[in-house]
Design a protein around this motif. Structure first.
Motif, short mmCIF file in Angstrom:
data_model
loop_
_atom_site.label_atom_id
_atom_site.label_comp_id
_atom_site.label_asym_id
_atom_site.label_seq_id
_atom_site.Cartn_x
_atom_site.Cartn_y
_atom_site.Cartn_z
N ASN A 144 0.73 -1.30 -0.01
CA ASN A 144 -0.24 0.15 0.02
C ASN A 144 0.88 1.13 -0.47
O ASN A 144 0.78 2.03 1.13
N GLY A 145 1.74 1.66 -1.06
CA GLY A 145 2.58 2.78 -1.15
C GLY A 145 1.73 3.78 -1.68
O GLY A 145 0.81 3.58 -2.36
N ASN A 146 2.17 4.85 -1.56
CA ASN A 146 1.65 6.33 -2.26
C ASN A 146 1.52 6.39 -3.87
O ASN A 146 2.54 5.59 -4.31
N VAL A 147 0.17 6.49 -4.42
CA VAL A 147 0.45 7.16 -5.89
C VAL A 147 1.30 8.23 -6.17
O VAL A 147 1.19 9.44 -5.64
N PRO A 148 2.47 7.91 -6.56
CA PRO A 148 3.10 9.32 -7.28
C PRO A 148 3.09 10.59 -8.02
O PRO A 148 2.34 9.77 -9.27
N THR A 149 2.49 12.00 -7.99
CA THR A 149 2.41 12.60 -9.04
C THR A 149 2.95 12.89 -9.61
O THR A 149 2.87 13.52 -10.40
N VAL A 150 4.46 12.50 -9.19
CA VAL A 150 5.47 13.33 -9.74
C VAL A 150 6.30 11.93 -9.89
O VAL A 150 7.04 11.78 -8.86
N GLY A 151 6.82 11.61 -11.06
CA GLY A 151 7.81 10.47 -10.77
C GLY A 151 7.49 9.16 -11.67
O GLY A 151 6.20 8.75 -11.16
N THR A 152 8.12 8.40 -11.34
CA THR A 152 7.64 6.96 -11.59
C THR A 152 8.11 6.16 -10.24
O THR A 152 9.37 6.41 -9.71
N GLY A 153 6.92 4.54 -9.71
CA GLY A 153 7.55 4.18 -8.61
C GLY A 153 8.25 2.62 -8.90
O GLY A 153 7.80 1.78 -10.00
#
Length: 237
Positions: free
Chosen positions: A87-96
């Motif tokens: 349950n990581g956060n959704v990146p608004t900038v960049g890629t995870g």
């Protein structure tokens, strides 16, 4: 920091041909520093001028935005054989990207780029997973989450029912819980006088048993796994 050639005949000057706003520390210096106002693509021009003659060359500067700060989620535990979803956060900038830091087995991510990916191949033990968010040339942002996988507890067996006479003490015979935790509790306590000597010991004694029926429950639990329980009855005529 720019790195243009030194103009030996005439003068040189930096200018911004296109892109967001920005400033030069010294437009006449070939090694001037340029400060961009924010992320984007800048085309910077170095122009040599000698009387009526001019030559120029352009360079492209790409300024990447800082990645979203990584948050791998709150630590949680899962029982063996149950599904595991991160349950990581959704990146608004960049890629995870998820990677495994440690654990008893090499886990497999259904989609390592998804913040909520499922994880397969886990066994009992503690796993640490890292969620890393990157954006171009910027320093990546990463954080870890620990996920203990709890082993299934053994089925509870409280032992056979007992009848005691001329005594107020009985020895219980529950099964050994092993790596799990066992707990004795009263279901009923005749006369409310009985006491469990050690509620977490599978073969503890019960003292102060009154005449009548005393019933106890043996419960075995381990972390997030569903507990198992069984009951035993002690009868004192």
């Amino acid at each position: 920091t720019l790195a243009a050639n030194t103009i030996t005949v005439g003068t040189g000057a930096w200018s911004k041909f296109s892109g967001p706003a920005g400033s030069f520390s010294n437009t006449a210096s070939p090694t001037s520093t340029f400060t961009p106002s924010g992320p984007g693509t800048y085309v910077l021009r170095w122009t040599a001028t000698n009387l009526s003659c001019t030559f120029f060359d352009d360079m492209t500067l790409t300024v990447d935005p800082l990645p979203t700060t990584s948050n791998a989620g709150t630590p949680f535990s899962v029982c063996q054989f149950q599904p595991v979803s991160l349950n990581g956060n959704v990146p608004t900038v960049g890629t995870g990207l998820w990677t495994q830091v440690s654990g008893p087995t090499a886990a497999v991510f259904a989609d390592a780029t998804s913040p909520t990916t499922a994880v397969f191949g886990t066994q009992e033990g503690a796993y640490v997973f890292k969620w890393t968010i990157t954006s171009g040339s910027c320093n990546a942002s990463s954080s870890n989450v620990t996920v203990p996988i709890n082993e299934l507890p053994p089925l509870a067996d409280a032992g056979v029912d007992q009848t005691i006479c001329n005594t107020s003490t009985a020895t219980l015979s529950g099964n050994n819980p092993g790596i799990a935790t066992g707990t004795w509790t009263f279901v009923s306590n005749a006369g409310n006088t009985a006491t469990i000597t050690n509620p977490n010991l599978f073969n503890t004694t019960v003292t102060g048993i009154s005449t009548g029926t005393t019933r106890l429950k043996w419960t075995i639990s381990n972390g997030s796994c569903s507990p198992y329980s069984d009951e035993v009855q002690i009868t004192k005529p």
